[in-house]
Design an enzyme around this catalytic site. Sequence first.
Site, PDB file in Angstrom:
ATOM      1  N   GLU A  83      -7.842 -12.198   5.098  1.00 52.68           N
ATOM      2  CA  GLU A  83      -8.612 -10.934   4.737  1.00 52.68           C
ATOM      3  C   GLU A  83      -9.982 -11.206   4.314  1.00 52.68           C
ATOM      4  O   GLU A  83     -10.439 -10.383   3.551  1.00 52.68           O
ATOM      5  CB  GLU A  83      -7.619 -10.031   4.174  1.00 52.68           C
ATOM      6  CG  GLU A  83      -6.472  -9.655   4.625  1.00 52.68           C
ATOM      7  CD  GLU A  83      -5.605  -8.826   3.815  1.00 52.68           C
ATOM      8  OE1 GLU A  83      -5.640  -7.497   3.847  1.00 52.68           O
ATOM      9  OE2 GLU A  83      -4.811  -9.324   3.003  1.00 52.68           O
ATOM     10  N   ASP A 107      -9.851  -5.174   5.716  1.00 53.74           N
ATOM     11  CA  ASP A 107     -10.406  -5.891   4.338  1.00 53.74           C
ATOM     12  C   ASP A 107     -11.378  -6.885   4.609  1.00 53.74           C
ATOM     13  O   ASP A 107     -12.351  -7.226   3.731  1.00 53.74           O
ATOM     14  CB  ASP A 107      -9.049  -6.452   3.606  1.00 53.74           C
ATOM     15  CG  ASP A 107      -8.233  -5.239   2.861  1.00 53.74           C
ATOM     16  OD1 ASP A 107      -9.032  -4.323   2.466  1.00 53.74           O
ATOM     17  OD2 ASP A 107      -7.128  -5.614   2.643  1.00 53.74           O
ATOM     18  N   HIS A 138       0.652  -1.483   0.091  1.00 52.39           N
ATOM     19  CA  HIS A 138      -0.018   0.093   0.066  1.00 52.39           C
ATOM     20  C   HIS A 138       0.855   1.097   0.110  1.00 52.39           C
ATOM     21  O   HIS A 138       0.513   2.504   0.125  1.00 52.39           O
ATOM     22  CB  HIS A 138      -0.952   0.135   1.120  1.00 52.39           C
ATOM     23  CG  HIS A 138      -2.060  -0.967   1.139  1.00 52.39           C
ATOM     24  ND1 HIS A 138      -3.196  -0.932   0.172  1.00 52.39           N
ATOM     25  CD2 HIS A 138      -2.369  -1.936   1.781  1.00 52.39           C
ATOM     26  CE1 HIS A 138      -3.923  -1.823   0.341  1.00 52.39           C
ATOM     27  NE2 HIS A 138      -3.457  -2.618   1.190  1.00 52.39           N
TER      28      HIS A 138
END
Length: 264
Positions: free
Chosen positions: A155, A181, A50
Amino acid sequence: MRTPRRTGAGLFAPDRDTTPLGTWLKIASGEPVEIMAFAGFDFVVIDMEHAPLDLQTAYRLINSAAALGMVPLVRVPDTTASTIQKILDAGAMGILVPHVDTVQQAAAVGQACRFPPHGVRGAGGTSRAGAWGLRPNADYLATGNDDVLCIPQLESVDAIKAAPEILALDSIDAVFVGAADLSMSMGSTPASPDVLELIGSALDAAHAAGKRCGLAFGGVPERAARAVRDGCDFVLLGNDTSMLAEAARGLVTAFRDAEFREAE
């Protein structure tokens, strides 16, 4: 007082007297690594998923973190064996792997972290991980199999359901539950009872397998401490960019409030 651990496996050593505490690194600079070390974090996770960090930047951050006594982990951007090998050759003491949903995916990731006969990782003893060829090859290979942490991120609901099988794999050392998530995949929120129930089941699966389960809590240390009391084994708090952003906004807000009061 924390005792510095210089291997991935050492982060989860049974003689630790405190919960392993880490944070995310997203800034492509060495200064945040130093700040986190001086602040007292046990480990950092260099975020290649990210954040716009390339391999060379991750290489430098790994070295800085290790030199400062922290355990450098890397959240890899994908699950390919070539990416994992380059990160481990760069000296990372473990990896976090996003979106591992099945035992087959976990097995492939685990094999990418281990040398034969336990996996498929290629030998690169002339890399940093092998001290550029100066480390005895037997030591390099043994450390690569025994001291490197392989941590899948769970996730999705499917991932949580597969947790017992994933954790049964010898090549998997721990799991990390990505609550944000996970909750998005359910159309829910991280604090909702249905999500908390799934997190609890992941913790139970990890402990039944004799392994660890971790969570991230942003900038809310009280929630992290409560989760540790409830069984969480390692935690991540904040990240370098958010810490900077929150401190900057706090200063600006405090100044504007004071300025307004003085003008009254």
